[in-house]
Design a protein around this motif. Structure first.
Motif, PDB file in Angstrom:
ATOM      1  N   ALA A   3       0.836  -1.200   0.000  1.00 59.44           N
ATOM      2  CA  ALA A   3       0.000   0.000   0.000  1.00 59.44           C
ATOM      3  C   ALA A   3       0.872   1.252   0.000  1.00 59.44           C
ATOM      4  O   ALA A   3       0.556   2.237  -0.673  1.00 59.44           O
ATOM      5  N   LYS A   4       1.960   1.217   0.736  1.00 62.44           N
ATOM      6  CA  LYS A   4       2.878   2.359   0.784  1.00 62.44           C
ATOM      7  C   LYS A   4       3.494   2.602  -0.592  1.00 62.44           C
ATOM      8  O   LYS A   4       3.578   3.738  -1.060  1.00 62.44           O
ATOM      9  N   HIS A   5       3.894   1.532  -1.242  1.00 61.04           N
ATOM     10  CA  HIS A   5       4.482   1.636  -2.581  1.00 61.04           C
ATOM     11  C   HIS A   5       3.441   2.155  -3.578  1.00 61.04           C
ATOM     12  O   HIS A   5       3.750   2.977  -4.443  1.00 61.04           O
ATOM     13  N   ARG A   6       2.212   1.690  -3.438  1.00 59.45           N
ATOM     14  CA  ARG A   6       1.132   2.118  -4.324  1.00 59.45           C
ATOM     15  C   ARG A   6       0.848   3.619  -4.141  1.00 59.45           C
ATOM     16  O   ARG A   6       0.649   4.352  -5.115  1.00 59.45           O
ATOM     17  N   ARG A   7       0.844   4.092  -2.887  1.00 61.95           N
ATOM     18  CA  ARG A   7       0.634   5.513  -2.619  1.00 61.95           C
ATOM     19  C   ARG A   7       1.755   6.366  -3.218  1.00 61.95           C
ATOM     20  O   ARG A   7       1.520   7.435  -3.757  1.00 61.95           O
ATOM     21  N   GLU A   8       2.979   5.868  -3.104  1.00 61.95           N
ATOM     22  CA  GLU A   8       4.128   6.587  -3.650  1.00 61.95           C
ATOM     23  C   GLU A   8       4.025   6.698  -5.175  1.00 61.95           C
ATOM     24  O   GLU A   8       4.254   7.771  -5.745  1.00 61.95           O
ATOM     25  N   ARG A   9       3.673   5.603  -5.843  1.00 62.57           N
ATOM     26  CA  ARG A   9       3.519   5.625  -7.311  1.00 62.57           C
ATOM     27  C   ARG A   9       2.396   6.577  -7.710  1.00 62.57           C
ATOM     28  O   ARG A   9       2.514   7.320  -8.691  1.00 62.57           O
ATOM     29  N   ARG A  10       1.294   6.559  -6.958  1.00 61.74           N
ATOM     30  CA  ARG A  10       0.162   7.443  -7.250  1.00 61.74           C
ATOM     31  C   ARG A  10       0.588   8.904  -7.120  1.00 61.74           C
ATOM     32  O   ARG A  10       0.238   9.744  -7.943  1.00 61.74           O
ATOM     33  N   PHE A  11       1.355   9.204  -6.087  1.00 59.23           N
ATOM     34  CA  PHE A  11       1.839  10.562  -5.867  1.00 59.23           C
ATOM     35  C   PHE A  11       2.733  11.001  -7.017  1.00 59.23           C
ATOM     36  O   PHE A  11       2.586  12.111  -7.544  1.00 59.23           O
ATOM     37  N   LEU A  76       7.098  15.053   3.336  1.00 56.45           N
ATOM     38  CA  LEU A  76       6.314  14.420   4.399  1.00 56.45           C
ATOM     39  C   LEU A  76       5.433  13.322   3.813  1.00 56.45           C
ATOM     40  O   LEU A  76       4.343  13.597   3.305  1.00 56.45           O
ATOM     41  N   PRO A  77       5.891  12.080   3.879  1.00 59.82           N
ATOM     42  CA  PRO A  77       5.158  10.976   3.255  1.00 59.82           C
ATOM     43  C   PRO A  77       3.714  10.832   3.723  1.00 59.82           C
ATOM     44  O   PRO A  77       2.863  10.390   2.963  1.00 59.82           O
ATOM     45  N   MET A  78       3.397  11.257   4.954  1.00 61.62           N
ATOM     46  CA  MET A  78       2.030  11.111   5.439  1.00 61.62           C
ATOM     47  C   MET A  78       1.053  12.007   4.674  1.00 61.62           C
ATOM     48  O   MET A  78      -0.139  11.767   4.678  1.00 61.62           O
ATOM     49  N   LEU A  79       1.547  13.026   3.984  1.00 64.12           N
ATOM     50  CA  LEU A  79       0.685  13.912   3.201  1.00 64.12           C
ATOM     51  C   LEU A  79       0.473  13.428   1.768  1.00 64.12           C
ATOM     52  O   LEU A  79      -0.405  13.933   1.077  1.00 64.12           O
ATOM     53  N   ARG A  80       1.254  12.483   1.329  1.00 69.32           N
ATOM     54  CA  ARG A  80       1.207  12.080  -0.082  1.00 69.32           C
ATOM     55  C   ARG A  80      -0.145  11.515  -0.498  1.00 69.32           C
ATOM     56  O   ARG A  80      -0.643  11.846  -1.571  1.00 69.32           O
ATOM     57  N   GLY A  81      -0.737  10.686   0.326  1.00 62.81           N
ATOM     58  CA  GLY A  81      -2.047  10.116  -0.011  1.00 62.81           C
ATOM     59  C   GLY A  81      -3.124  11.174  -0.138  1.00 62.81           C
ATOM     60  O   GLY A  81      -3.800  11.277  -1.173  1.00 62.81           O
ATOM     61  N   PRO A  82      -3.314  12.005   0.908  1.00 59.44           N
ATOM     62  CA  PRO A  82      -4.354  13.041   0.811  1.00 59.44           C
ATOM     63  C   PRO A  82      -4.092  14.068  -0.299  1.00 59.44           C
ATOM     64  O   PRO A  82      -5.020  14.488  -0.984  1.00 59.44           O
ATOM     65  N   ILE A  83      -2.842  14.447  -0.490  1.00 64.71           N
ATOM     66  CA  ILE A  83      -2.532  15.432  -1.536  1.00 64.71           C
ATOM     67  C   ILE A  83      -2.774  14.828  -2.917  1.00 64.71           C
ATOM     68  O   ILE A  83      -3.313  15.490  -3.806  1.00 64.71           O
ATOM     69  N   SER A  84      -2.411  13.562  -3.098  1.00 68.80           N
ATOM     70  CA  SER A  84      -2.684  12.891  -4.379  1.00 68.80           C
ATOM     71  C   SER A  84      -4.180  12.883  -4.661  1.00 68.80           C
ATOM     72  O   SER A  84      -4.609  13.167  -5.784  1.00 68.80           O
ATOM     73  N   ALA A  85      -4.966  12.567  -3.650  1.00 66.43           N
ATOM     74  CA  ALA A  85      -6.424  12.533  -3.824  1.00 66.43           C
ATOM     75  C   ALA A  85      -6.960  13.918  -4.194  1.00 66.43           C
ATOM     76  O   ALA A  85      -7.829  14.039  -5.070  1.00 66.43           O
ATOM     77  N   LEU A  86      -6.444  14.955  -3.558  1.00 68.01           N
ATOM     78  CA  LEU A  86      -6.886  16.316  -3.877  1.00 68.01           C
ATOM     79  C   LEU A  86      -6.497  16.719  -5.293  1.00 68.01           C
ATOM     80  O   LEU A  86      -7.279  17.361  -5.995  1.00 68.01           O
ATOM     81  N   VAL A  87      -5.301  16.344  -5.719  1.00 69.44           N
ATOM     82  CA  VAL A  87      -4.864  16.674  -7.086  1.00 69.44           C
ATOM     83  C   VAL A  87      -5.755  15.958  -8.097  1.00 69.44           C
ATOM     84  O   VAL A  87      -6.177  16.548  -9.101  1.00 69.44           O
TER      85      VAL A  87
END
Length: 105
Positions: A3-11, A76-87
């Motif tokens: 899941a972490k790797h998937r979030r990073e790729r999405r970002f 800040l990796p904890m922001l990557r998921g929410p920021i990706s979703a907003l973008v």
């Protein structure tokens, strides 16, 4: 771990999409994402966020807030998921508004 790797790729895909959407930003965005640019990127992100919060002043605008958050999410990796979703939401909304605007003409 997956899941972490998937979030990073999405970002990273969101950065790539923004670079395709706004080609003049391709160079600066790829440069700012490099690890060696942390001493510049982090304070710049904080300044952009502060400028976005002071958008009622001349020259400063709300456009600075998402750009600052995007740069802050690089560090800040904890922001990557929410920021990706907003973008993603912002890109979809812009696409819908563009289609609506074109059909009205």
């Amino acid at each position: 771990m997956a899941a972490k790797h998937r979030r990073e790729r999405r970002f990273q895909r969101q950065f790539d999409a923004l670079e395709r959407l706004i080609p003049p930003l391709r160079g600066p965005m790829s440069t700012l994402r490099r690890d060696s640019w942390f001493p510049i990127r982090f304070p710049l992100a904080l300044l952009l966020i502060a400028g976005g919060l002071l958008s009622f002043l001349p020259f400063l605008g709300i456009w600075m807030l998402p750009l600052g958050m995007l740069l802050l999410a690089v560090d800040l990796p904890m922001l990557r998921g929410p920021i990706s979703a907003l973008v993603i939401r912002a890109r979809h909304k812009a696409r819908r508004l563009t289609r609506h605007w074109r059909t009205r003409q």
